[in-house]
Design an enzyme around this catalytic site. Structure first.
Site, PDB file in Angstrom:
ATOM      1  N   CYS A  38       0.821  -1.211   0.000  1.00 62.28           N
ATOM      2  CA  CYS A  38       0.000   0.000   0.000  1.00 62.28           C
ATOM      3  C   CYS A  38       0.855   1.260   0.000  1.00 62.28           C
ATOM      4  CB  CYS A  38      -0.952   0.014   1.199  1.00 62.28           C
ATOM      5  SG  CYS A  38      -0.110   0.148   2.771  1.00 62.28           S
ATOM      6  N   ASP A  40       2.289   2.646   2.473  1.00 66.80           N
ATOM      7  CA  ASP A  40       2.175   3.431   3.702  1.00 66.80           C
ATOM      8  C   ASP A  40       3.349   3.142   4.633  1.00 66.80           C
ATOM      9  OD1 ASP A  40      -0.152   4.487   2.792  1.00 66.80           O
ATOM     10  OD2 ASP A  40      -1.404   2.979   3.752  1.00 66.80           O
ATOM     11  N   CYS A  68      -2.012   6.385   5.763  1.00 68.94           N
ATOM     12  CA  CYS A  68      -3.104   5.516   6.191  1.00 68.94           C
ATOM     13  C   CYS A  68      -3.781   6.025   7.457  1.00 68.94           C
ATOM     14  CB  CYS A  68      -2.582   4.114   6.440  1.00 68.94           C
ATOM     15  SG  CYS A  68      -3.882   3.044   7.052  1.00 68.94           S
ATOM     16  N   CYS A 112      -2.890  -2.725   8.566  1.00 72.03           N
ATOM     17  CA  CYS A 112      -2.597  -1.401   9.126  1.00 72.03           C
ATOM     18  C   CYS A 112      -2.147  -1.547  10.583  1.00 72.03           C
ATOM     19  CB  CYS A 112      -3.818  -0.498   9.057  1.00 72.03           C
ATOM     20  SG  CYS A 112      -4.635  -0.483   7.451  1.00 72.03           S
TER      21      CYS A 112
HETATM   22 FE1  FES Z   1      -1.759   0.133   4.242  1.00 73.44          FE
HETATM   23 FE2  FES Z   1      -3.381   1.074   6.160  1.00 73.44          FE
HETATM   24  S1  FES Z   1      -3.840   0.800   4.033  1.00 73.44           S
HETATM   25  S2  FES Z   1      -1.263   0.617   6.320  1.00 73.44           S
END
Ligand code: FES
Length: 170
Positions: A38, A40, A68, A112
């Site tokens: 993602c 993040d 995120c 996450c």
């Molecule tokens: Fe990847 Fe939350 S969407 S850490």
């Protein structure tokens, strides 16, 4: 209200008023992880203190998160949970423990919470590997921004279940 509605409301509340967000200038250790899937990133800082009984505990924890919202919510409740925990107690905590105050995360958001766990583990590793002043200095040196780290990225991967968390420091 269903569990998922309840969790969503708690996440929204935590995002609206995140606790312990921001760099900690006098931190004893720092851990940073990123998710290649993602994109993040989460960084966590820890400051330790000794109790009257001579036990070393986490005095404060703070975090930064880029990208995120759920990771911000989990890190917010996690940093509150960590205050007062010994290193050993903190090492036992998994993502589900860290995010427990929010309720069960939806499947798409489980990673996450695992990002926050990864950042905590990194910070604990850097603490337990060395508690000397040199390590504290290097933690301070690593107080660059997450975006700087992202640019520098590569590093080894920490595999945990299906989550591929990339260690960004060192
Ligand atoms: Fe990847 Fe939350 S969407 S850490």
């Amino acid at each position: 209200m269903s569990d998922s509605d309840n969790t969503e409301q708690k996440i929204n509340e935590a995002i609206a008023n995140p606790k312990n967000m921001g760099e900690m200038a006098d931190a004893d250790s720092v851990g940073t992880v990123g998710s290649p899937e993602c994109g993040d990133m989460v960084r966590m800082w820890l400051k330790f203190k000794e109790t009257d009984e001579g036990k070393k505990v986490i005095d404060r924890a703070s975090f930064q998160s880029f990208g995120c919202q759920t990771a911000i919510a989990v890190a917010s409740v996690a940093t509150e949970l960590l205050a007062g925990k010994t290193v050993e107690e903190a090492q036992q905590l998994e993502a589900t423990d860290l995010s427990a105050d929010l309720g069960p995360l939806p499947p798409m958001k489980i990673h996450c919470g695992q990002m926050v766990e990864g950042a905590l583990r990194e910070a604990l590793v850097s603490e337990s590997s060395e508690t000397s002043g040199a390590e504290i200095d290097s933690a301070e040196e690593r107080n660059d921004t997450l975006l700087d780290s992202f640019a520098a990225a590569p590093a080894s991967n920490l595999k945990k279940g299906n989550l591929k968390v990339v260690k960004l420091d060192e």
